[in-house]
Design an enzyme around this catalytic site. Structure first.
Site, PDB file in Angstrom:
ATOM      1  N   GLY B  31       0.789  -1.223   0.000  1.00  0.00           N
ATOM      2  CA  GLY B  31       0.000   0.000   0.000  1.00  0.00           C
ATOM      3  C   GLY B  31       0.822   1.274   0.000  1.00  0.00           C
ATOM      4  O   GLY B  31       0.279   2.366  -0.175  1.00  0.00           O
ATOM      5  N   CYS B 240     -27.569 -10.202 -15.495  1.00  0.00           N
ATOM      6  CA  CYS B 240     -27.052  -9.842 -16.820  1.00  0.00           C
ATOM      7  C   CYS B 240     -28.069 -10.261 -17.893  1.00  0.00           C
ATOM      8  O   CYS B 240     -28.572 -11.394 -17.893  1.00  0.00           O
ATOM      9  CB  CYS B 240     -25.719 -10.542 -17.060  1.00  0.00           C
ATOM     10  SG  CYS B 240     -25.135 -10.405 -18.772  1.00  0.00           S
ATOM     11  N   CYS B 243     -26.145 -13.239 -20.096  1.00  0.00           N
ATOM     12  CA  CYS B 243     -25.775 -14.547 -19.545  1.00  0.00           C
ATOM     13  C   CYS B 243     -26.530 -14.876 -18.262  1.00  0.00           C
ATOM     14  O   CYS B 243     -26.363 -15.953 -17.696  1.00  0.00           O
ATOM     15  CB  CYS B 243     -24.262 -14.631 -19.291  1.00  0.00           C
ATOM     16  SG  CYS B 243     -23.723 -13.748 -17.819  1.00  0.00           S
ATOM     17  N   CYS B 271     -18.740 -13.046 -19.361  1.00  0.00           N
ATOM     18  CA  CYS B 271     -20.074 -13.168 -19.929  1.00  0.00           C
ATOM     19  C   CYS B 271     -20.082 -14.170 -21.091  1.00  0.00           C
ATOM     20  O   CYS B 271     -20.943 -15.048 -21.177  1.00  0.00           O
ATOM     21  CB  CYS B 271     -20.535 -11.794 -20.407  1.00  0.00           C
ATOM     22  SG  CYS B 271     -22.302 -11.690 -20.741  1.00  0.00           S
TER      23      CYS B 271
END
Ligand SMILES: Nc1ncnc2c1ncn2[C@@H]1O[C@H](COP(=O)(O)OP(=O)(O)O)[C@@H](O)[C@H]1O
Ligand SMILES: [Mg+2]
Lengths: 256, 285
Positions: B31, B240, B243, B271
């Site tokens: 970080g 979705c 899909c 997808c």
């Protein structure tokens, strides 16, 4: 009793020029110390040395910390000093914009110190901010307004709320009423006096205005050319100044 | 075909070593923003030159490289970066998340869980999460070193007081291993939980700002929030349309000129793989 703050031999030079020289005094819990003197006498330099904004060339600023008792804040580590300055210490600047975040709402300004010390409940933070706005006589309905929409006196009161919200023990103030209209000054002084009394605060107030110290300070130091030339109880110094310069300072004000 | 006018992956070996040192330092201090001497790349800054330099430094001839831009492999940006490394490194490329060993990304984390064999490289525009409230670099550096992160919560406070909830939905700040506060790059906050405990190495490159930071595998990453306004990895509340996936981040598409709209996976590879496996959404042909 242990002094809350014990200042020993503080000296600050700007090159060859003296900012303040060999200043020593003790401040006891609940006491308000006034520092007076003409412009350029070294008041702000001394205050900034005590508050850790300037590093003195010599001397100690011993603060009675909660954790370790009396500790020299000049030589303590920077993280420790910065932690002190957002918990046990408060600093009220002459110009509110030096002490506020102008792009952040009033509530965010007051809440910042709470979040800085780890408060993570939005509702609590907001509640405390609203509470403090009321305590400094700002309508809590202004909580989401930015300080840019506030008058000078309100900004100064917001700065005070932002500083006091974490319950500090020592407040440094540099000309807190400077630049405000006389009627606004009087209201602010009343407010500060009430808060100091209610919270049992200790404070060091720098001003060139003797009326301010007359109202707020228990004790007084008179500075000239970086040196403290007279110190004592406020009434004593103002009513019966010993040093020729103090006499001049007092009489010139009394004539006004 | 490798273009022989360039060293492998365009950058010279010395530059790559310099970047690898920054990456290693970043991995050692999760970080923490490590400064590095960013090089001019043959593409504009907005195109992810930080990510490209990091990818160049970690790619080996055996790697398989994937580039995603907002979840898609076929945007101009993604295609040109993929082509760049095909040409300068001769590495194999793919659009399948599972087949890639190095994935460079802008704005998304793939839906598929990544593995220990993979490296995810993020393109970062502004690495400093404290920047917007504290513009002074000297001061933000001090705040990081002293862990003074109250300001991050002031930003979230302002969000709530203004919108009634935390409105920040991209580049949502995180705390890494309880130490550094980090900007995750402009991924949707939906992706934030994926950064935590990820098996893959995550590297972040900011070209214009000359910073690299990193998350080693299985790092603790926590999104900042308030007790009474907890972090939520939100997404559009639909399956979705193509899909039928209920668990993926969706883009909203306008499908005709009468305001018709549909929601589809932003991760096109995810997808397509689902559709190939026989999953069908309500808008699928
Ligand atoms: N940053 C600085 N650099 C050089 N000289 C300074 C600086 N700040 C203050 N001084 C000088 O130090 C003396 C004390 O200043 P200051 O502490 O600001 O006085 P006061 O607050 O009493 O008006 C003055 O002579 C002033 O000109
Ligand atoms: Mg002054």
């Amino acid at each position: 009793m242990t002094p809350l703050l014990s200042v020993k031999g503080i000296t600050k030079r700007y090159g060859a020029h003296i900012g303040c020289a060999d200043v020593s005094f003790d401040l006891y819990p609940g006491e308000v110390m006034g520092i007076v003197g003409e412009s350029g006498s070294g008041k702000s330099t001394l205050l900034n040395c005590m508050a850790g904004h300037l590093v003195p060339d010599a001397g100690q600023v011993v603060f009675d910390t909660r954790v370790a008792g009396p500790t020299d804040t000049v030589t303590m580590s920077e993280p420790e000093r910065r932690m002190l300055s957002r918990t046990d210490w408060a600093f009220v600047h002459q110009h509110a914009r030096d002490g506020l975040r102008m792009g952040v709402s009033a509530g965010g300004n007051v809440g910042e110190r709470l979040m800085a010390v780890g408060e993570r409940h939005y509702g609590d933070i907001r509640g405390k901010a609203a509470d403090w706005l009321e305590r400094v006589e700002i309508d809590a309905g202004r909580i989401d307004d930015r300080p840019t929409t506030f008058s000078g006196g309100m900004q100064q009161r917001l700065q005070i709320a932002r500083n006091l919200v974490t319950g500090p023990r020592l407040v440094f103030m540099d000309e807190p009423t400077g630049g405000l209209d006389v009627s606004v000054q009087a209201r602010l002084l009343d407010l500060v006096r009430g808060l100091v009394r209610d919270m049992g605060l200790s404070a060091i107030i720098v001003t060139h205005d003797l009326a301010v110290v007359r109202l707020l300070a228990d004790r007084l130091m008179v500075m000239k050319s970086g040196h403290v030339i007279e110190a004592g109880l406020t009434d004593q110094v103002l009513d019966d100044p010993q040093h020729a310069y103090s006499q001049l300072l007092v009489s010139s004000v009394l004539q006004v | 075909m490798t273009d022989q006018a360039y060293n492998f992956a365009y950058l010279d070996e010395q530059t790559k070593r310099m970047i690898r040192r920054a990456i290693l330092k970043g991995l050692a201090i999760p970080g923490y923003q490590v400064p590095f001497a960013s090089r001019e790349m043959p593409m504009p800054y907005g195109w992810g030159t930080g990510g490209v330099q990091v990818s160049a430094a970690v790619l080996t001839p055996d790697d398989t490289f994937k580039v995603i831009d907002q979840g898609a492999d076929d945007t101009t940006n993604a295609v040109s970066i993929r082509t760049f490394f095909e040409r300068t490194a001769g590495v194999a490329t793919t659009t399948a998340t599972a087949d890639a060993s190095v994935i460079q990304t802008r704005h998304r984390i793939p839906e598929d869980q990544l593995s220990e064999e993979q490296i995810l490289v993020y393109q970062v525009p502004i690495p400093e999460p404290l920047r917007f409230l504290e513009p002074r670099e000297s001061e933000t550096r001090k705040m990081h070193s002293l862990e003074e992160y109250g300001l991050m919560h002031v930003k979230l406070y302002e969000d709530i007081s203004c919108h009634g909830h935390i409105a920040t939905s991209y580049a949502y700040p995180v705390r890494v291993e309880g130490r550094y506060v980090m900007d995750p790059s402009p991924i949707p906050k939906f992706d934030n939980p994926k950064m935590a405990d990820m098996a893959a190495i995550q590297l972040f490159g900011a070209g214009r700002e000359q910073r690299i930071y990193a998350l080693p595998p299985y790092t603790k990453v926590v999104s900042l929030d308030f007790e009474d306004h907890p972090f939520e990895a939100s997404k559009a509340d639909h399956p979705c349309g193509m899909c039928g996936a209920e668990d993926s981040y969706l883009d909203e598409l306008i499908v005709d000129d009468t305001g018709g709209r549909m929601f589809v996976c932003s991760d096109t590879d995810y997808c397509e793989a689902r559709q190939a496996a026989g999953h069908k959404g309500k808008d699928a042909a």
